[in-house]
Write a protein that holds these residues in place. Structure first.
Motif, PDB file in Angstrom:
ATOM      1  N   LEU A 118      28.942 -49.814  74.278  1.00 46.98           N
ATOM      2  CA  LEU A 118      28.032 -48.749  73.946  1.00 46.98           C
ATOM      3  C   LEU A 118      28.496 -47.409  74.944  1.00 46.98           C
ATOM      4  O   LEU A 118      28.673 -47.351  76.037  1.00 46.98           O
ATOM      5  N   ASP A 119      28.707 -46.297  74.173  1.00 45.66           N
ATOM      6  CA  ASP A 119      29.094 -45.140  74.883  1.00 45.66           C
ATOM      7  C   ASP A 119      28.086 -44.522  75.508  1.00 45.66           C
ATOM      8  O   ASP A 119      27.144 -44.443  75.228  1.00 45.66           O
ATOM      9  N   LEU A 120      28.392 -44.013  76.657  1.00 41.02           N
ATOM     10  CA  LEU A 120      27.639 -43.084  77.549  1.00 41.02           C
ATOM     11  C   LEU A 120      27.209 -41.688  77.052  1.00 41.02           C
ATOM     12  O   LEU A 120      28.195 -41.121  76.726  1.00 41.02           O
ATOM     13  N   THR A 121      26.252 -41.382  76.908  1.00 39.24           N
ATOM     14  CA  THR A 121      25.720 -39.925  76.411  1.00 39.24           C
ATOM     15  C   THR A 121      24.826 -39.463  77.560  1.00 39.24           C
ATOM     16  O   THR A 121      24.141 -40.052  78.216  1.00 39.24           O
ATOM     17  N   GLY A 122      24.596 -38.065  77.726  1.00 36.99           N
ATOM     18  CA  GLY A 122      24.012 -37.211  78.559  1.00 36.99           C
ATOM     19  C   GLY A 122      22.742 -37.078  78.074  1.00 36.99           C
ATOM     20  O   GLY A 122      22.325 -37.827  76.966  1.00 36.99           O
ATOM     21  N   ARG A 123      21.635 -36.370  78.578  1.00 38.15           N
ATOM     22  CA  ARG A 123      20.172 -36.311  78.147  1.00 38.15           C
ATOM     23  C   ARG A 123      20.200 -35.517  76.544  1.00 38.15           C
ATOM     24  O   ARG A 123      19.236 -35.767  75.953  1.00 38.15           O
ATOM     25  N   GLU A 124      21.182 -34.831  76.435  1.00 39.43           N
ATOM     26  CA  GLU A 124      21.291 -33.945  75.107  1.00 39.43           C
ATOM     27  C   GLU A 124      21.971 -34.819  73.813  1.00 39.43           C
ATOM     28  O   GLU A 124      21.993 -34.411  72.905  1.00 39.43           O
ATOM     29  N   GLY A 125      22.391 -35.915  74.449  1.00 37.54           N
ATOM     30  CA  GLY A 125      22.945 -36.922  73.544  1.00 37.54           C
ATOM     31  C   GLY A 125      24.527 -36.608  73.382  1.00 37.54           C
ATOM     32  O   GLY A 125      25.047 -37.251  72.282  1.00 37.54           O
ATOM     33  N   HIS A 157      35.673 -62.231  80.671  1.00 38.57           N
ATOM     34  CA  HIS A 157      35.353 -63.602  81.096  1.00 38.57           C
ATOM     35  C   HIS A 157      33.640 -64.052  81.295  1.00 38.57           C
ATOM     36  O   HIS A 157      33.335 -65.013  81.924  1.00 38.57           O
ATOM     37  N   GLY A 158      33.167 -62.816  80.736  1.00 36.44           N
ATOM     38  CA  GLY A 158      31.646 -62.905  80.866  1.00 36.44           C
ATOM     39  C   GLY A 158      31.154 -62.933  82.336  1.00 36.44           C
ATOM     40  O   GLY A 158      29.831 -63.362  82.227  1.00 36.44           O
ATOM     41  N   LEU A 159      31.607 -62.318  83.230  1.00 40.40           N
ATOM     42  CA  LEU A 159      31.161 -62.347  84.551  1.00 40.40           C
ATOM     43  C   LEU A 159      30.094 -61.184  84.792  1.00 40.40           C
ATOM     44  O   LEU A 159      29.503 -60.755  85.867  1.00 40.40           O
ATOM     45  N   GLY A 160      30.013 -60.319  83.949  1.00 42.30           N
ATOM     46  CA  GLY A 160      29.158 -59.102  84.185  1.00 42.30           C
ATOM     47  C   GLY A 160      29.569 -58.016  83.167  1.00 42.30           C
ATOM     48  O   GLY A 160      30.434 -58.171  82.328  1.00 42.30           O
ATOM     49  N   TYR A 161      28.968 -56.768  83.230  1.00 44.71           N
ATOM     50  CA  TYR A 161      29.381 -55.953  82.513  1.00 44.71           C
ATOM     51  C   TYR A 161      30.272 -54.712  83.222  1.00 44.71           C
ATOM     52  O   TYR A 161      29.979 -54.699  84.481  1.00 44.71           O
ATOM     53  N   ALA A 162      30.674 -53.713  82.797  1.00 50.67           N
ATOM     54  CA  ALA A 162      31.325 -52.667  83.399  1.00 50.67           C
ATOM     55  C   ALA A 162      31.261 -51.440  82.866  1.00 50.67           C
ATOM     56  O   ALA A 162      31.006 -51.139  81.365  1.00 50.67           O
ATOM     57  N   ILE A 163      31.125 -50.240  83.531  1.00 52.02           N
ATOM     58  CA  ILE A 163      31.391 -48.746  83.048  1.00 52.02           C
ATOM     59  C   ILE A 163      32.833 -48.444  83.157  1.00 52.02           C
ATOM     60  O   ILE A 163      33.208 -48.246  84.052  1.00 52.02           O
ATOM     61  N   VAL A 164      33.489 -48.210  82.114  1.00 52.58           N
ATOM     62  CA  VAL A 164      34.923 -47.845  82.195  1.00 52.58           C
ATOM     63  C   VAL A 164      35.312 -46.741  80.928  1.00 52.58           C
ATOM     64  O   VAL A 164      34.573 -46.585  79.942  1.00 52.58           O
ATOM     65  N   PRO A 165      36.191 -46.132  81.064  1.00 54.64           N
ATOM     66  CA  PRO A 165      36.809 -45.407  79.953  1.00 54.64           C
ATOM     67  C   PRO A 165      37.083 -46.424  78.857  1.00 54.64           C
ATOM     68  O   PRO A 165      37.803 -47.273  79.073  1.00 54.64           O
ATOM     69  N   ARG A 166      36.677 -45.884  77.500  1.00 54.03           N
ATOM     70  CA  ARG A 166      36.890 -46.899  76.278  1.00 54.03           C
ATOM     71  C   ARG A 166      38.289 -47.074  76.289  1.00 54.03           C
ATOM     72  O   ARG A 166      38.558 -48.345  75.663  1.00 54.03           O
ATOM     73  N   ARG A 167      39.309 -46.365  76.581  1.00 55.56           N
ATOM     74  CA  ARG A 167      40.627 -46.482  76.253  1.00 55.56           C
ATOM     75  C   ARG A 167      41.294 -47.663  76.863  1.00 55.56           C
ATOM     76  O   ARG A 167      42.073 -48.251  76.469  1.00 55.56           O
ATOM     77  N   ILE A 168      40.589 -48.123  78.171  1.00 52.48           N
ATOM     78  CA  ILE A 168      41.072 -49.162  78.921  1.00 52.48           C
ATOM     79  C   ILE A 168      40.739 -50.531  78.199  1.00 52.48           C
ATOM     80  O   ILE A 168      41.463 -51.424  78.184  1.00 52.48           O
ATOM     81  N   LEU A 169      39.949 -50.422  77.113  1.00 53.43           N
ATOM     82  CA  LEU A 169      39.554 -51.691  76.409  1.00 53.43           C
ATOM     83  C   LEU A 169      40.159 -51.874  74.785  1.00 53.43           C
ATOM     84  O   LEU A 169      39.704 -52.435  74.014  1.00 53.43           O
ATOM     85  N   HIS A 170      41.255 -51.176  74.837  1.00 53.36           N
ATOM     86  CA  HIS A 170      42.137 -50.959  73.508  1.00 53.36           C
ATOM     87  C   HIS A 170      42.391 -52.350  73.008  1.00 53.36           C
ATOM     88  O   HIS A 170      42.300 -52.788  71.670  1.00 53.36           O
ATOM     89  N   ASP A 171      42.782 -53.367  73.901  1.00 52.48           N
ATOM     90  CA  ASP A 171      43.219 -54.733  73.640  1.00 52.48           C
ATOM     91  C   ASP A 171      42.048 -55.786  73.920  1.00 52.48           C
ATOM     92  O   ASP A 171      42.278 -56.843  73.944  1.00 52.48           O
ATOM     93  N   ALA A 172      40.767 -55.274  73.698  1.00 55.97           N
ATOM     94  CA  ALA A 172      39.539 -56.085  73.906  1.00 55.97           C
ATOM     95  C   ALA A 172      38.613 -55.775  72.987  1.00 55.97           C
ATOM     96  O   ALA A 172      37.395 -55.596  73.247  1.00 55.97           O
ATOM     97  N   PRO A 173      39.156 -56.057  71.547  1.00 53.70           N
ATOM     98  CA  PRO A 173      38.069 -55.482  70.501  1.00 53.70           C
ATOM     99  C   PRO A 173      36.885 -56.512  70.311  1.00 53.70           C
ATOM    100  O   PRO A 173      35.815 -56.161  69.847  1.00 53.70           O
ATOM    101  N   HIS A 174      36.782 -57.694  71.010  1.00 55.40           N
ATOM    102  CA  HIS A 174      35.636 -58.604  70.963  1.00 55.40           C
ATOM    103  C   HIS A 174      34.578 -58.194  71.805  1.00 55.40           C
ATOM    104  O   HIS A 174      33.533 -58.689  71.708  1.00 55.40           O
ATOM    105  N   LEU A 175      34.762 -57.519  72.887  1.00 65.65           N
ATOM    106  CA  LEU A 175      33.627 -57.055  73.708  1.00 65.65           C
ATOM    107  C   LEU A 175      32.636 -56.125  73.019  1.00 65.65           C
ATOM    108  O   LEU A 175      33.141 -55.065  72.087  1.00 65.65           O
ATOM    109  N   TYR A 176      31.549 -56.166  73.361  1.00 64.63           N
ATOM    110  CA  TYR A 176      30.479 -54.940  73.095  1.00 64.63           C
ATOM    111  C   TYR A 176      30.423 -53.990  73.929  1.00 64.63           C
ATOM    112  O   TYR A 176      30.589 -53.795  75.042  1.00 64.63           O
TER     113      TYR A 176
END
Length: 288
Positions: free
Chosen positions: A247-254, A226-245
């Protein structure tokens, strides 16, 4: 000492109150007092002392109450093994400890598949945080546990799947935008929170701007949708929200930052037919 006496001691030690213990055991308060006197006579010690705030256990009583947990666990294992030996049909009760997330998104279909193959098996499922599940398995309160995160476990374990962690937001964004955007936090495991906090510290000098904190990751996802902010979550939880943008988290080594889900158990559990069959089924599932 009968099994019901050990149950009485365990329950009374839990509540420290005769009224609450009587309600839990579905017996009267006078019956509890009578059985307590009989147990005290049996061991020749005083088990509890009554006061305004309930009952206080003596050192001898506390020892017996803690022994009750071991005795009841031992009796339960004996019953399970005897029942397992005396039937050609796969039956009995399988006790599972399951993290809340796994219980909602993965467990139902696993139990359905096992139940279809072994219709006489029943399940006793306890759900909670992974740290609680870990303790239940360690204490042998459950046969098998499903935990998320990397716990130091000396028994048997099997990796079920890995999840990429990602930042999700309704609008297109860059990682550099995060410090000025509102973040939606949610209650989660300390291990998982530590992973997120460490990632943030590696990428930003200022703390995140937390717009709100909610109780569950599902609620958090709805707030993001609903556009109230961003969140850091496991990608699997978003399987039914394909319209969200995302970006995967990576460490310093990529390398991607992952969260693992494990099945854990004591090796001796495999002596139970129903437990071994269940473990075999889970280990050979490839459609997580």
């Amino acid at each position: 000492m009968e099994e019901r006496d050990w149950e009485l001691l365990q329950t009374l030690f839990k509540y420290k109150n005769i009224t609450k213990a009587a309600q839990e055991l579905f017996i009267s308060q006078p019956t509890i007092s009578k059985r307590l006197r009989e147990i005290e006579q049996h061991f020749g010690v005083t088990i509890v002392q009554r006061g305004r705030r309930g009952v206080q256990f003596t050192p001898e009583g506390e020892y017996l109450a803690k022994s009750a947990e071991q005795m009841l666990r031992h009796l339960r294992k004996i019953r399970e093994h005897v029942k397992d030996m005396n039937t050609a049909v796969v039956e009995g009760t399988l006790r599972l400890g399951v993290s809340n997330y796994f219980a909602k998104y993965q467990l139902p279909r696993v139990l359905k598949r096992f139940k279809d193959e072994h219709p006489h098996v029943e399940f006793q499922v306890q759900t909670g945080w992974s740290r609680e599940v870990f303790q239940w398995v360690y204490n042998q309160d459950v046969h098998i546990g499903f935990v998320r995160g990397d716990y130091q476990w000396a028994g048997k374990k099997h990796l079920l799947f890995e999840e990429t962690l990602c930042v999700a937001y309704r609008e297109e964004f860059d990682l550099g935008d995060l410090p000025r955007l509102p973040r939606i936090d949610y209650r989660t495991e300390s291990l998982f929170k530590g992973i997120i906090d460490n990632w943030w510290a590696e990428h930003f000098e200022q703390p995140p701007y937390v717009g709100m904190t909610v109780d569950r990751v599902d609620t958090c996802k709805e707030m993001v949708i609903h556009g109230l902010g961003y969140a850091i979550v496991p990608r699997r939880i978003l399987h039914d929200a394909p319209h969200l943008y995302k970006l995967d988290l990576t460490g310093r080594e990529g390398t991607p930052i992952l969260r693992k889900t494990w099945m854990i158990y004591h090796e001796e559990v495999l002596a139970l037919k129903i437990a071994k069959l269940f473990v075999d089924l889970v280990e050979h599932l490839d459609d997580w």
